[in-house]
Design an enzyme around this catalytic site. Structure first.
Site, mmCIF file in Angstrom:
data_model
loop_
_atom_site.group_PDB
_atom_site.id
_atom_site.type_symbol
_atom_site.label_atom_id
_atom_site.label_comp_id
_atom_site.label_asym_id
_atom_site.label_seq_id
_atom_site.Cartn_x
_atom_site.Cartn_y
_atom_site.Cartn_z
ATOM 1 N N ARG A 82 -19.449 4.573 5.419
ATOM 2 C CA ARG A 82 -19.599 5.063 3.978
ATOM 3 C C ARG A 82 -21.030 4.758 3.481
ATOM 4 N NH1 ARG A 82 -14.450 2.278 1.405
ATOM 5 N NH2 ARG A 82 -15.473 0.682 2.705
ATOM 6 N N GLY A 130 -36.313 -2.575 3.783
ATOM 7 C CA GLY A 130 -35.819 -1.720 4.968
ATOM 8 C C GLY A 130 -35.595 -0.249 4.509
ATOM 9 N N LYS A 147 -0.628 3.505 7.258
ATOM 10 C CA LYS A 147 -1.345 1.918 7.404
ATOM 11 C C LYS A 147 -0.509 0.987 7.188
ATOM 12 C CE LYS A 147 -4.985 1.590 4.489
ATOM 13 N NZ LYS A 147 -5.781 1.401 3.256
ATOM 14 N N THR A 162 -13.445 -3.767 -8.435
ATOM 15 C CA THR A 162 -14.709 -3.905 -9.213
ATOM 16 C C THR A 162 -14.352 -2.665 -10.169
ATOM 17 O OG1 THR A 162 -15.922 -4.307 -7.475
ATOM 18 C CG2 THR A 162 -17.297 -3.590 -9.231
ATOM 19 N N ASP A 200 0.693 -0.982 -0.041
ATOM 20 C CA ASP A 200 -0.070 0.010 0.059
ATOM 21 C C ASP A 200 1.053 1.154 0.073
ATOM 22 O OD1 ASP A 200 -3.411 0.364 0.883
ATOM 23 O OD2 ASP A 200 -1.939 2.056 0.998
ATOM 24 N N ARG A 217 -19.033 -10.136 1.212
ATOM 25 C CA ARG A 217 -19.906 -9.023 1.965
ATOM 26 C C ARG A 217 -19.041 -8.409 3.110
ATOM 27 N NH1 ARG A 217 -24.388 -12.951 3.130
ATOM 28 N NH2 ARG A 217 -22.517 -14.179 3.177
ATOM 29 N N GLU A 218 -19.226 -7.069 3.400
ATOM 30 C CA GLU A 218 -18.496 -6.694 4.649
ATOM 31 C C GLU A 218 -19.437 -7.168 5.793
ATOM 32 O OE1 GLU A 218 -17.758 -2.482 4.903
ATOM 33 O OE2 GLU A 218 -17.398 -2.328 2.843
ATOM 34 N N PHE A 235 -31.634 -11.347 0.579
ATOM 35 C CA PHE A 235 -31.872 -10.032 -0.241
ATOM 36 C C PHE A 235 -33.384 -9.803 -0.444
ATOM 37 C CE2 PHE A 235 -27.415 -8.396 -0.472
ATOM 38 C CZ PHE A 235 -26.918 -9.288 0.052
ATOM 39 N N CYS A 265 -20.685 -0.526 -2.039
ATOM 40 C CA CYS A 265 -20.796 -1.288 -3.255
ATOM 41 C C CYS A 265 -21.863 -1.084 -4.185
ATOM 42 C CB CYS A 265 -20.572 -2.777 -3.086
ATOM 43 S SG CYS A 265 -19.067 -2.948 -1.949
HETATM 44 C C1 UGA Z 1 -22.070 -6.260 -1.700
HETATM 45 C C2 UGA Z 1 -22.327 -7.812 -2.129
HETATM 46 O O1 UGA Z 1 -23.393 -8.451 -1.392
HETATM 47 C C3 UGA Z 1 -21.070 -8.448 -2.346
HETATM 48 O O2 UGA Z 1 -21.314 -9.641 -2.715
HETATM 49 C C4 UGA Z 1 -20.156 -7.752 -2.981
HETATM 50 O O3 UGA Z 1 -18.772 -8.680 -3.137
HETATM 51 C C5 UGA Z 1 -19.705 -6.646 -2.378
HETATM 52 O O4 UGA Z 1 -21.035 -5.692 -2.316
HETATM 53 C C6 UGA Z 1 -18.885 -5.696 -3.075
HETATM 54 O O5 UGA Z 1 -18.989 -5.419 -4.187
HETATM 55 O O6 UGA Z 1 -17.731 -5.437 -2.785
HETATM 56 P P1 UGA Z 1 -21.855 -5.377 1.021
HETATM 57 O O7 UGA Z 1 -22.071 -3.881 0.223
HETATM 58 O O8 UGA Z 1 -20.563 -5.683 1.930
HETATM 59 O O9 UGA Z 1 -21.701 -6.731 -0.141
HETATM 60 O O10 UGA Z 1 -23.008 -5.841 1.683
HETATM 61 P P2 UGA Z 1 -24.496 -6.476 1.502
HETATM 62 O O11 UGA Z 1 -24.925 -7.564 2.712
HETATM 63 O O12 UGA Z 1 -24.639 -7.029 0.341
HETATM 64 O O13 UGA Z 1 -25.502 -5.320 1.898
HETATM 65 C C7 UGA Z 1 -25.612 -3.989 0.920
HETATM 66 C C8 UGA Z 1 -26.767 -3.194 1.294
HETATM 67 O O14 UGA Z 1 -27.985 -3.770 1.071
HETATM 68 C C9 UGA Z 1 -26.764 -2.817 3.082
HETATM 69 O O15 UGA Z 1 -26.996 -1.483 3.015
HETATM 70 C C10 UGA Z 1 -28.008 -3.863 3.362
HETATM 71 O O16 UGA Z 1 -28.580 -3.314 4.512
HETATM 72 C C11 UGA Z 1 -28.750 -3.695 2.176
HETATM 73 N N1 UGA Z 1 -29.680 -4.908 2.234
HETATM 74 C C12 UGA Z 1 -29.340 -6.112 2.030
HETATM 75 C C13 UGA Z 1 -31.217 -4.683 2.109
HETATM 76 O O17 UGA Z 1 -31.790 -3.525 2.406
HETATM 77 N N2 UGA Z 1 -31.841 -5.867 2.248
HETATM 78 C C14 UGA Z 1 -31.419 -7.182 1.964
HETATM 79 O O18 UGA Z 1 -32.188 -7.969 1.813
HETATM 80 C C15 UGA Z 1 -29.915 -7.287 1.769
#
Ligand code: UGA
Length: 435
Positions: A327, A253, A35, A121, A30, A154-155, A249, A260
């Site tokens: 973020r 909400g 960091k 990405t 990095d 996923r985070e 998913f 992402c």
């Molecule tokens: C997302 C993808 O799920 C990962 O597969 C991908 O690798 C990642 O982006 C990325 O591109 O790096 P992430 O953003 O960490 O992962 O989290 P998610 O669990 O997907 O949630 C994203 C958002 O959707 C959150 O705000 C969550 O609250 C919302 N969400 C998720 C809903 O409102 N409803 C759901 O049913 C699921």
């Protein structure tokens, strides 16, 4: 395998640590000296369940180290992953400056055959441009292959996602690169899907925008449920039980947030426009996402009327549970809107408060140290994300502490009937019961 990961942010660090954990030898690079010094001293720059342990274990085993030198990373590895940020530009398109810069840096120090892997990405066709750039800037003719290998972490569960992937996508038409890439992923024992580079790049944007579409679909459904007296949770269960649809998913909400989905949907819209095949469906996905927050704020205002000087407790600040990432958090947007209306907001989050304070997000918000402290004398409680901790709070105490027992559940975390029995006036998303 000897692997370098350029970019030790969220994706780079988790990927590097997990690669080391399956016995590869990994150098994380990095350009942020602080960091790297912190990482060398065992300080992890972000909260992700299980990550700290994996990093410490592999540093101790000499399989994971950190440096600011791209040359060292490229010299000492067979495969070089690029995992630098690809932030959005004001028009939604992707800023590829960091990718281009790293491609040039690699070309300057490339001495013998390396596989260069794009993990960030990126828009379709970026890999081709990375290859062109390396070829143009390389000193003399040196062999290399560029491969696309998108991440699907996923985070909040990134370590588990990386260690147990649904699939590994590798985009390349070079047998030499593919055989090395397969060795990297062999220990994970997951299905490996080999595609051309453009398809691999598209898979990432297509996956994220499809998941965002699922969320917007159920959120639009929640509005229909509210208008018709149905319950969105039952509808989601009913359609989700169909294996072709799936229940995940489909949680209604406040809309999707984070670093992402908003960025990737906007990027995919921009990419499709640029390709001359506008993906207008995704514009509707974005509109529904925005509308969902507007409808929720309206619900709060319809009940509380004037928000000025109203004492509102908010639980949840991070963009989702089990992370300290704030973020593009819809919880932060919500707090900001309440503050703009003049409300007095006291917020609590198990992990996000430090970053909210550090970046001075939501100026004027009072950061409480516990869920119960946040609700003291509050005229309403708003739940903005679904940390497990919130489910185990003693709601008898919450009821006693609050001035008025109004509960706005932005994630449908609580059971409306139980909440009604506990004396709360419950407002969820798309739920007719107890409304
Ligand atoms: C997302 C993808 O799920 C990962 O597969 C991908 O690798 C990642 O982006 C990325 O591109 O790096 P992430 O953003 O960490 O992962 O989290 P998610 O669990 O997907 O949630 C994203 C958002 O959707 C959150 O705000 C969550 O609250 C919302 N969400 C998720 C809903 O409102 N409803 C759901 O049913 C699921």
């Amino acid at each position: 395998m000897d692997i370098a990961i350029i970019g030790s942010g969220y994706v780079g660090l988790v990927t590097g640590a997990c690669f080391a954990d399956v016995r590869h030898s990994v150098i994380c690079v990095d350009n942020d000296q602080r960091k790297i010094e912190n990482l060398q001293n065992g300080v992890i720059p972000l909260y992700e369940p299980g990550l700290e342990e994996v990093v410490h274990r592999n540093v101790s085993a000499n399989r994971l180290r950190f440096t600011t030198s791209t040359a060292e990373g490229v010299d000492e590895s067979q495969i070089v992953f690029i995992a630098v940020p690809t932030p959005p530009q004001p028009d939604g398109s992707v800023d590829l400056t960091y990718i281009e810069k790293v491609a040039r840096e690699i070309s300057e120090v490339l001495k013998e055959y390396r596989v260069i892997v794009d993990k960030s990405t990126v828009p379709v066709k970026t890999g081709e441009k990375v290859a062109d750039t390396i070829r143009r800037y390389a000193k003399g003719s040196v062999e290399f292959d560029v491969v696309s290998n998108p991440e699907f972490l996923r985070e909040g569960c990134a370590v588990a996602d990386l260690m147990n992937p649904d699939r590994i996508v590798i985009g390349s038409n070079s047998d030499r690169a593919l055989s090395l890439m397969k060795k990297v992923y062999e220990p994970f024992m997951a299905p490996i899907m080999v595609t051309d580079m453009n398809s691999a790049e598209l898979i990432k944007h297509a996956a994220n925008s499809f998941l965002a579409l699922k969320i917007s679909y159920i959120n639009a459904m929640s509005a229909i449920c509210e208008a018709s007296g149905a319950d969105v949770e039952r509808v989601a269960d009913g359609i989700g039980a169909d294996k072709r649809i799936g229940r995940s998913f489909l949680n209604a909400g406040l809309g999707y947030g984070g670093s992402c989905f908003p960025k990737d949907v906007a990027a995919f819209v921009a990419i499709s426009d640029e390709l001359g095949v506008p993906f207008t469906l995704l514009k509707e996905v974005q509109r529904i996402n925005q509308n969902q927050m507007d409808r929720f704020i309206k619900k709060i205002k319809d009940t509380l009327w004037v928000l000025k000087d109203k004492r509102i407790a908010v639980w949840g600040l991070t963009f989702k549970p089990d992370t300290d990432d704030v973020r593009n958090s819809v919880a932060i947007d919500l707090v900001a809107q309440l503050l703009r209306e003049g409300a007095i907001v006291r917020a609590y989050d198990p992990k996000g408060a430090d970053k909210v304070a550090e970046y001075n997000l939501c100026e004027g918000v009072v950061l409480a140290k516990s869920a119960l402290e946040a609700v003291e004398d509050a005229e309403a409680l708003v739940l903005a994300n679904e940390w497990n901790e919130f489910q185990s709070v003693d709601f008898v105490q919450v009821r006693k502490k609050m001035h008025t027992p109004l509960l706005f559940d932005g994630r449908n975390l609580f059971d409306p009937v139980t909440m009604k029995e506990l004396g709360f006036i419950y407002h969820g998303i798309g739920r007719a019961l107890a409304r």
